[in-house]
Design an enzyme around this catalytic site. Structure first.
Site, PDB file in Angstrom:
ATOM      1  N   GLY A  58       0.877  -1.347  -0.042  1.00  0.00           N
ATOM      2  CA  GLY A  58      -0.175  -0.022  -0.080  1.00  0.00           C
ATOM      3  C   GLY A  58       0.995   1.195   0.084  1.00  0.00           C
ATOM      4  O   GLY A  58       2.057   1.030   0.522  1.00  0.00           O
ATOM      5  N   SER A 137      -2.245  10.458   5.959  1.00  0.00           N
ATOM      6  CA  SER A 137      -2.495  11.604   6.767  1.00  0.00           C
ATOM      7  C   SER A 137      -3.509  11.137   7.774  1.00  0.00           C
ATOM      8  O   SER A 137      -3.732  11.563   8.886  1.00  0.00           O
ATOM      9  CB  SER A 137      -3.286  12.463   5.882  1.00  0.00           C
ATOM     10  OG  SER A 137      -4.335  11.707   5.054  1.00  0.00           O
TER      11      SER A 137
END
Length: 186
Positions: A58, A137
Site C-alpha cells: 500500500g 494523513s
C-alpha cells in the site's frame, strides 16, 4: 527544487493500514485523493497485490512516485524471491542513494504472510512491534485504533483493519470510507 514543489498544489488524502493477527495479514487503504480542500477522487486504489499473490503493498504520497516505487519493488521481489526483507532493504538503499529515486515522495507498507514493513525514502525499513503499521494523513488515527483493538477484542485482522479505517475516516478529513482491502492467509 523547493521552488518547484511550492508551485504544485498541496496533495493529501491517504490512509494505509497493515494488520497481522493469527496468521492473517491485511492491508487496507482508503480511496480519497484531495487537492487542498477539494476531493478530486474518492475511489483511488492504493493497495496492490504483488509477487503472484504472495506480497501486499500500500502506498501514501505522490501517486506517480508510489507507482515507480512499486515497480521497483516488484523487480526486487523477482530478484530476491521469497525474501521480502531483503527486497525491501535493497529498495530502500536504492531509494536513498539513487539521484532520481531520492526525489520521490511516497511511503510504502509492504507485507507477506509473516512480516509487515514500512519502507521510506530516508532508508528506513521498519517492522512494527505489535503487528500493526500505518502511513498517510490518517495513519496515526488508524494505527491507534488498530492497536487498541488488537489485544482488546476477538476481531480478526480484516475486521480490525476495517473498523480502524472507519475510525480514521471519521476523524481525518483526508480519509474516506471507500476501502480497498487485500488479505494474505498464513
Amino acid at each position: 527544487m523547493s521552488e518547484l514543489r511550492s508551485a504544485f498544489p498541496d496533495w493529501h488524502g491517504t490512509t494505509i493500514l497493515a494488520v497481522r493477527k493469527d496468521g492473517r495479514t491485511v492491508i487496507a487503504g482508503d480511496g480519497q485523493v484531495s487537492m487542498g480542500p477539494t476531493i478530486v477522487k474518492g475511489a483511488a486504489r492504493k493497495v496492490r497485490v504483488l509477487a503472484g499473490g504472495k506480497v501486499l503493498a500500500g502506498f501514501a504520497g505522490a501517486t506517480a512516485d508510489a507507482f515507480t516505487l512499486i515497480e521497483r519493488l516488484e523487480a526486487k521481489l523477482e530478484q530476491f524471491p521469497d525474501q521480502l526483507a531483503r527486497a525491501c532493504v535493497d529498495l530502500a538503499r536504492d531509494w536513498r542513494t539513487d539521484r532520481y529515486l531520492r526525489r520521490l515522495e511516497a511511503m510504502l507498507l509492504v507485507a507477506d504472510r509473516s512480516a509487515i514493513y514500512t519502507v521510506t525514502g530516508v532508508g528506513d525499513v521498519l517492522e512494527p512491534e505489535h503487528g500493526v503499521a500505518a502511513v498517510g494523513s490518517g495513519g496515526n488515527f488508524a494505527l491507534a485504533a488498530a492497536r487498541a483493538l488488537m489485544d482488546n477484542t476477538d476481531l480478526d485482522a480484516e475486521a480490525i483493519a476495517r473498523k480502524s479505517m472507519a475510525i480514521a475516516a471519521e476523524v481525518c478529513v483526508y480519509t474516506n470510507g471507500n476501502l480497498t482491502v487485500e488479505t494474505l492467509e498464513g
